[in-house]
Design a protein around this motif. Structure first.
Motif, mmCIF file in Angstrom:
data_model
loop_
_atom_site.group_PDB
_atom_site.id
_atom_site.type_symbol
_atom_site.label_atom_id
_atom_site.label_comp_id
_atom_site.label_asym_id
_atom_site.label_seq_id
_atom_site.Cartn_x
_atom_site.Cartn_y
_atom_site.Cartn_z
ATOM 1 N N GLU A 116 -12.290 19.386 -29.955
ATOM 2 C CA GLU A 116 -13.286 18.322 -29.857
ATOM 3 C C GLU A 116 -13.295 17.690 -28.471
ATOM 4 O O GLU A 116 -12.343 17.819 -27.709
ATOM 5 C CB GLU A 116 -12.997 17.241 -30.910
ATOM 6 C CG GLU A 116 -12.994 17.760 -32.336
ATOM 7 C CD GLU A 116 -14.335 18.295 -32.774
ATOM 8 O OE1 GLU A 116 -15.368 17.693 -32.411
ATOM 9 O OE2 GLU A 116 -14.366 19.329 -33.468
ATOM 10 N N ASN A 117 -14.383 16.980 -28.173
ATOM 11 C CA ASN A 117 -14.498 16.259 -26.905
ATOM 12 C C ASN A 117 -14.214 14.776 -27.142
ATOM 13 O O ASN A 117 -14.977 14.099 -27.840
ATOM 14 C CB ASN A 117 -15.904 16.428 -26.318
ATOM 15 C CG ASN A 117 -16.177 17.851 -25.888
ATOM 16 O OD1 ASN A 117 -15.318 18.493 -25.295
ATOM 17 N ND2 ASN A 117 -17.365 18.351 -26.187
ATOM 18 N N TYR A 118 -13.131 14.278 -26.563
ATOM 19 C CA TYR A 118 -12.752 12.876 -26.714
ATOM 20 C C TYR A 118 -12.772 12.180 -25.359
ATOM 21 O O TYR A 118 -12.659 12.821 -24.312
ATOM 22 C CB TYR A 118 -11.349 12.759 -27.328
ATOM 23 C CG TYR A 118 -11.273 13.227 -28.759
ATOM 24 C CD1 TYR A 118 -11.717 12.413 -29.797
ATOM 25 C CD2 TYR A 118 -10.775 14.494 -29.066
ATOM 26 C CE1 TYR A 118 -11.661 12.855 -31.117
ATOM 27 C CE2 TYR A 118 -10.714 14.938 -30.386
ATOM 28 C CZ TYR A 118 -11.163 14.113 -31.402
ATOM 29 O OH TYR A 118 -11.104 14.542 -32.702
ATOM 30 N N ASP A 119 -12.890 10.856 -25.404
ATOM 31 C CA ASP A 119 -12.835 10.051 -24.189
ATOM 32 C C ASP A 119 -11.426 9.548 -23.917
ATOM 33 O O ASP A 119 -11.122 9.140 -22.799
ATOM 34 C CB ASP A 119 -13.805 8.870 -24.308
ATOM 35 C CG ASP A 119 -15.242 9.344 -24.438
ATOM 36 O OD1 ASP A 119 -15.758 9.911 -23.461
ATOM 37 O OD2 ASP A 119 -15.846 9.168 -25.509
ATOM 38 N N VAL A 131 -7.276 20.660 -20.593
ATOM 39 C CA VAL A 131 -7.843 19.436 -21.150
ATOM 40 C C VAL A 131 -7.392 18.261 -20.281
ATOM 41 O O VAL A 131 -6.205 17.941 -20.215
ATOM 42 C CB VAL A 131 -7.399 19.216 -22.611
ATOM 43 C CG1 VAL A 131 -7.924 17.894 -23.137
ATOM 44 C CG2 VAL A 131 -7.873 20.373 -23.479
ATOM 45 N N THR A 186 -8.563 15.056 -20.565
ATOM 46 C CA THR A 186 -8.832 13.781 -21.214
ATOM 47 C C THR A 186 -7.680 12.798 -21.006
ATOM 48 O O THR A 186 -6.515 13.183 -21.141
ATOM 49 C CB THR A 186 -9.029 13.991 -22.728
ATOM 50 O OG1 THR A 186 -10.028 14.988 -22.931
ATOM 51 C CG2 THR A 186 -9.449 12.703 -23.414
ATOM 52 N N SER A 212 -11.774 7.908 -16.769
ATOM 53 C CA SER A 212 -12.208 9.274 -17.048
ATOM 54 C C SER A 212 -13.581 9.541 -16.473
ATOM 55 O O SER A 212 -14.330 8.651 -16.101
ATOM 56 C CB SER A 212 -12.235 9.524 -18.569
ATOM 57 O OG SER A 212 -13.348 8.869 -19.147
ATOM 58 N N GLU A 218 -23.883 17.533 -34.458
ATOM 59 C CA GLU A 218 -23.112 16.951 -33.355
ATOM 60 C C GLU A 218 -23.033 15.437 -33.487
ATOM 61 O O GLU A 218 -21.970 14.835 -33.283
ATOM 62 C CB GLU A 218 -23.740 17.316 -32.008
ATOM 63 C CG GLU A 218 -22.964 16.782 -30.821
ATOM 64 C CD GLU A 218 -23.530 17.199 -29.490
ATOM 65 O OE1 GLU A 218 -22.988 16.757 -28.454
ATOM 66 O OE2 GLU A 218 -24.512 17.972 -29.465
ATOM 67 N N ARG A 241 -19.532 13.337 -33.943
ATOM 68 C CA ARG A 241 -19.116 12.414 -32.898
ATOM 69 C C ARG A 241 -19.135 10.959 -33.353
ATOM 70 O O ARG A 241 -18.370 10.149 -32.845
ATOM 71 C CB ARG A 241 -19.986 12.590 -31.657
ATOM 72 C CG ARG A 241 -19.837 13.976 -31.039
ATOM 73 C CD ARG A 241 -20.285 14.021 -29.616
ATOM 74 N NE ARG A 241 -19.499 13.150 -28.768
ATOM 75 C CZ ARG A 241 -19.652 13.069 -27.454
ATOM 76 N NH1 ARG A 241 -20.566 13.794 -26.857
ATOM 77 N NH2 ARG A 241 -18.921 12.243 -26.738
#
Length: 224
Positions: A43-46, A71, A73, A119, A173, A177
């Motif tokens: 997954e894409n996390y902040d 990664v 992040t 980030s 998506e 999210r």
């Protein structure tokens, strides 16, 4: 902003989840290191919040694996250990910050916010599309001299659409999210919240609309 919290102390993990959601973050929670690694890669996390002492894989091993896989992040490490040597190990493994238990919830949230600002996903306190402005500190949406405060899911959904302006986001998506990877909610909840936001945009007389395309999803468009 989307956050992953990994801690095998379930009471603490759930408290962190509740605190972050109150601050309008979208949160996934896992309780062991293997799940943390799987989620972090998939997954894409902040921001990632990793406890060091977890079953299956410890937080430092998870961190090393994520960094080896590219990664980048930001990562906040949590641990009951407060020795300088442990902090050094965590930072050398690629952590961006370190917080020893017990800690104040306010400090935890502040540190997470600071990491998301570092980030590449950093966004300013106010997002603007056309004549529409979303204040990320007060959660108020304004246009043409009028404003309205958004609810939690409304805010998260509109913030994502504004950050991704000009790109269609699929229902799946948006669901993952905003509602989370393992949410039991139906996909129709996305349509419901899109409808809520459309009504608020109309109420503000904003020259911005949420466009829909079959098979592609939703996208925020600014008019003239």
């Amino acid at each position: 902003m989307r956050i992953l919290v990994a801690d095998d102390e379930r009471d603490l993990a759930e408290a962190l989840e509740a605190m972050l959601k109150r601050e309008h973050f979208s949160v996934d929670v896992v309780y062991d290191g293997q799940d943390a690694l799987d989620y972090g890669l998939a997954e894409n996390y902040d921001c990632l919040v990793l406890d060091i002492m977890m079953p299956r894989r410890d937080g430092l091993e998870v961190l090393r694996q994520l960094r080896e896989k590219g990664v980048a992040t930001p990562v906040l490490l949590l641990t009951a250990k407060g020795e300088v040597s442990d902090r050094i190990k965590g930072l050398n493994a690629g952590a961006d910050d370190y917080l020893s238990k017990p800690f104040a919830m306010g400090e935890f949230v502040a540190r997470v916010r600071a990491l998301t600002r570092r980030s590449g996903a950093f966004t300013p306190d106010q997002l603007t599309v056309g004549d529409l402005t979303l204040d990320r500190t007060t959660f108020e949406l304004s246009a043409n001299g009028s404003s309205v405060r958004l609810g939690n899911r409304e805010y998260q959904l509109l913030e994502l659409l504004m950050r991704q302006q000009g790109r269609f986001l699929s229902t799946e998506e948006l669901m993952e999210r905003i509602w989370g990877y393992e949410s039991e909610a139906e996909l129709s909840v996305v349509w419901a919240y899109i409808s809520y936001l459309r009504r608020k945009l109309e109420g503000l007389n904003a020259h911005v609309r949420i466009a829909a395309s079959r098979g592609r999803g939703y996208m925020l468009e600014a008019g003239t």
